[in-house]
Design a protein around this motif. Structure first.
Motif, short mmCIF file in Angstrom:
data_model
loop_
_atom_site.label_atom_id
_atom_site.label_comp_id
_atom_site.label_asym_id
_atom_site.label_seq_id
_atom_site.Cartn_x
_atom_site.Cartn_y
_atom_site.Cartn_z
N GLY A 82 -25.41 31.10 85.40
CA GLY A 82 -26.57 30.34 84.96
C GLY A 82 -27.84 30.73 85.69
O GLY A 82 -28.90 30.93 85.07
N LYS B 107 -29.08 27.53 79.66
CA LYS B 107 -27.90 26.97 78.98
C LYS B 107 -27.98 27.20 77.47
O LYS B 107 -26.98 27.54 76.82
N ALA C 249 -21.78 25.85 77.32
CA ALA C 249 -22.55 26.45 78.42
C ALA C 249 -22.26 25.78 79.76
O ALA C 249 -22.32 26.44 80.81
N GLU C 250 -21.93 24.50 79.73
CA GLU C 250 -21.64 23.78 80.98
C GLU C 250 -20.47 24.43 81.72
O GLU C 250 -20.42 24.42 82.95
N TYR D 229 -22.08 27.99 83.20
CA TYR D 229 -23.31 28.03 83.98
C TYR D 229 -23.04 28.22 85.48
O TYR D 229 -23.73 28.99 86.15
#
Length: 573
Positions: A410, A433, A444-445, A448
């Motif tokens: 990220g 993200k 994306a969490e 990242y």
């Protein structure tokens, strides 16, 4: 029955993880095996191709068979060479086994080459470590081997960093051939090589296999190449060999679903079907060609002098000035129009990567002009050039090498926004993200806060693409962005790049040695040889009506799945 030269029997390999040992230190069963109960045979003179996606265990299998894994790695099973158990070799037997009996060609040659030693020193040290001989005898033998892989004697005193990636790989292959081994384990040996050099090297390996009864285990993601040069194929998936058979049989009558999916992906790339997806972009590019080019290159030169190499001057004091100058880019004039994908193809060492770095002014040109959006980049100040680089981004061949291993995924994607003051930290995180989601890293969490080493090669390349796109550039220079990926992941990444091109209105300069990928993706193709553009034209014209002899040589050397007598038609199970 004749005893095989090389046999892997029920091999299982697991990398060390916390929790792999009990409270008293005894080993316990790992949760996942990188190589899981694999058995394969290889006869003298036989060529076996091992194919599969990145992360399936191909390279682990090759290294485990040569006892190159760390002591903490858990290994079960047997590896036999000429009837002897490799796992029972003494230290002296093992030293001679590696190099004299079996040679390993790595995918990344820089892992084998010492940056403080010249190419010549590498060769002489290898020979004299295994066979007693004078330095001159070793040098004569090494020069002959280097010339066999198209490295001239004039480059004997250069260091690895003075070679292109493809040229370094040629050195690695030469080092493997020096001691005339009985078996070569080649782990993606031609990934960074152009089709002509790949064909020459594989033809040479094929000849050696036949003449010396030398075995070849060819680990590769290039199905067409494996199909052309291997007698048998083993398909690996999830640590297991899921299908093995004669090349012709596996390619025309695949049994396993994964084999079918690999062949479909490869055929998808070689069909040229990607042209349909950029039809509107091509039409738009045709309209734009009446206007100002996005990027205009005029009489660009990038020459290197080797005089600054102190060791070379000492070793070759009588060398001519012409021998010390490399004309990496030699008078190139080229226009790139908005909305098009221009492919740049040519052999390793011809100057493709040097040209890309010169365009971005990562290295200053010797002379010539580079105009981007009407501005001559050669005349800009450092600050003005930095502003322009927001609009010109690059995707490199090896994503792992261009991502900071100490930064999370990220932060690597968000970093360009902070460097160019395009967002504050909070907004940069939000945009990063969103971009990770857009390149297919979902959710994306989950990605990242990961580090590059925790991702596969295909996922790392998606991160590199996200990082390049985060500043919303107009031009993306892609230097061999899919050459290290297997066929299925290649197709996914290229399809993604086509989608992103439409969405972000991008223009691509796409550098590749893979002619199948170039045909799939590009509107026009420029063919580069020895620092010059020798042919430029529409993609289909280049492939169907090549004008230059070098272009015809490239096309003739490219392995294609369609070379098989029966056209592949893979049906659903």
């Amino acid at each position: 029955m004749t005893q095989p030269l090389f046999r892997i029997e029920n091999l299982r390999v697991a990398y060390p993880h916390q929790g792999d040992r009990g409270v008293n230190g005894t080993a316990i069963a790992p949760t996942a095996w990188a190589v899981d109960d694999v058995s394969i045979d290889l006869a003298a003179g036989e060529r076996l191709g091992l194919v599969g996606e990145s992360g399936c265990g191909k390279s682990t299998l090759g290294r485990a068979a040569m006892r190159l894994m760390s002591a903490s790695t858990q290994i079960e099973g047997k590896v036999w060479f000429n009837g002897e158990s490799v796992f029972d070799f003494s230290a002296e037997q093992l030293r001679r086994f590696r190099g004299e009996a079996v040679a390993l060609i790595f995918q990344d040659p820089m892992t084998r080459l010492d940056p403080l030693m010249t190419i010549g020193e590498h060769c002489v040290e290898t020979l004299r470590a295994h066979e007693p001989q004078s330095r001159q005898q070793a040098k004569d033998r090494a020069i002959a081997t280097l010339e066999a892989v198209k490295i001239p004697a004039s480059r004997w005193s250069q260091f690895p960093h003075e070679f292109s990636g493809g040229m370094r790989q040629r050195v690695a292959i030469a080092l493997a051939l020096l001691l005339n081994p009985q078996l070569i384990v080649a782990d993606e040996p031609t990934t960074s090589l152009d089709v002509t050099v790949s064909a020459q090297i594989l033809q040479e390996l094929t000849r050696l296999c036949q003449e010396r009864q030398m075995g070849l285990l060819l680990i590769s993601h290039d199905l067409a190449m494996v199909g052309e040069y291997c007698d048998r194929i083993a398909v690996m998936y999830g640590g297991k060999v899921v299908e093995t058979g004669e090349t012709q049989t596996v390619f025309t009558q695949p049994q396993h679903d994964y084999t079918k999916s690999l062949l479909k992906s490869a055929l998808h790339l070689q069909s040229g079907g990607g042209q349909l997806k950029v039809e509107r972009a091509i039409e738009r590019a045709a309209l734009e060609r009446d206007k100002i080019p996005l990027l205009s290159i005029q009489n660009l030169y990038q020459h290197y002098t080797l005089e600054q190499n102190f060791a070379a001057r000492l070793l070759s004091p009588g060398a001519k000035q012409s021998d010390r100058t490399i004309k990496a880019v030699d008078g190139i004039t080229l226009d790139l129009y908005p909305g098009e994908i221009l492919g740049l193809v040519g052999e390793s060492g011809c100057g493709k990567s040097t040209l890309s770095r010169t365009l971005l002014h990562l290295i200053r040109p010797t002379s010539g002009k580079v105009e981007f959006l009407g501005q001559d980049l050669t005349c800009l100040s450092f600050q003005a050039l930095r502003q322009q680089r927001r609009q010109m981004q690059m995707v490199f061949q090896d994503p792992h090498a261009c991502l900071n291993p100490l930064m999370t995924v990220g932060k690597s994607v968000a970093d360009p926004l902070l460097i160019h003051h395009l967002a504050d930290a909070a907004e940069a995180k939000v945009q990063a993200k969103q971009m990770l989601e857009r390149v297919g890293l979902t959710p994306a969490e989950d990605f990242y806060d990961r580090y590059p080493k925790e991702l596969s090669g295909g996922q790392q390349q998606r991160v590199a693409i996200a990082r390049a796109l985060i500043t919303r550039p107009k031009l993306l220079i892609c230097d061999e962005p899919v050459s290290m990926l297997d066929a299925s992941v290649q197709a996914q990444v290229l399809d993604l790049m086509l989608e992103l091109k439409q969405e972000f209105e991008l223009t691509y300069l796409f550098i590749t040695h893979d002619l199948g990928v170039a045909r799939f993706l590009c509107d026009r193709i420029a063919v580069m040889q020895s620092g010059k553009i020798v042919e430029l034209g529409n993609t289909e014209e280049i492939f169907t009506r090549p004008q230059h002899s070098y272009t015809r040589t490239l096309l003739a050397a490219a392995p294609l799945l369609s070379h098989f007598p029966k056209r592949l038609e893979i049906k659903e199970s």
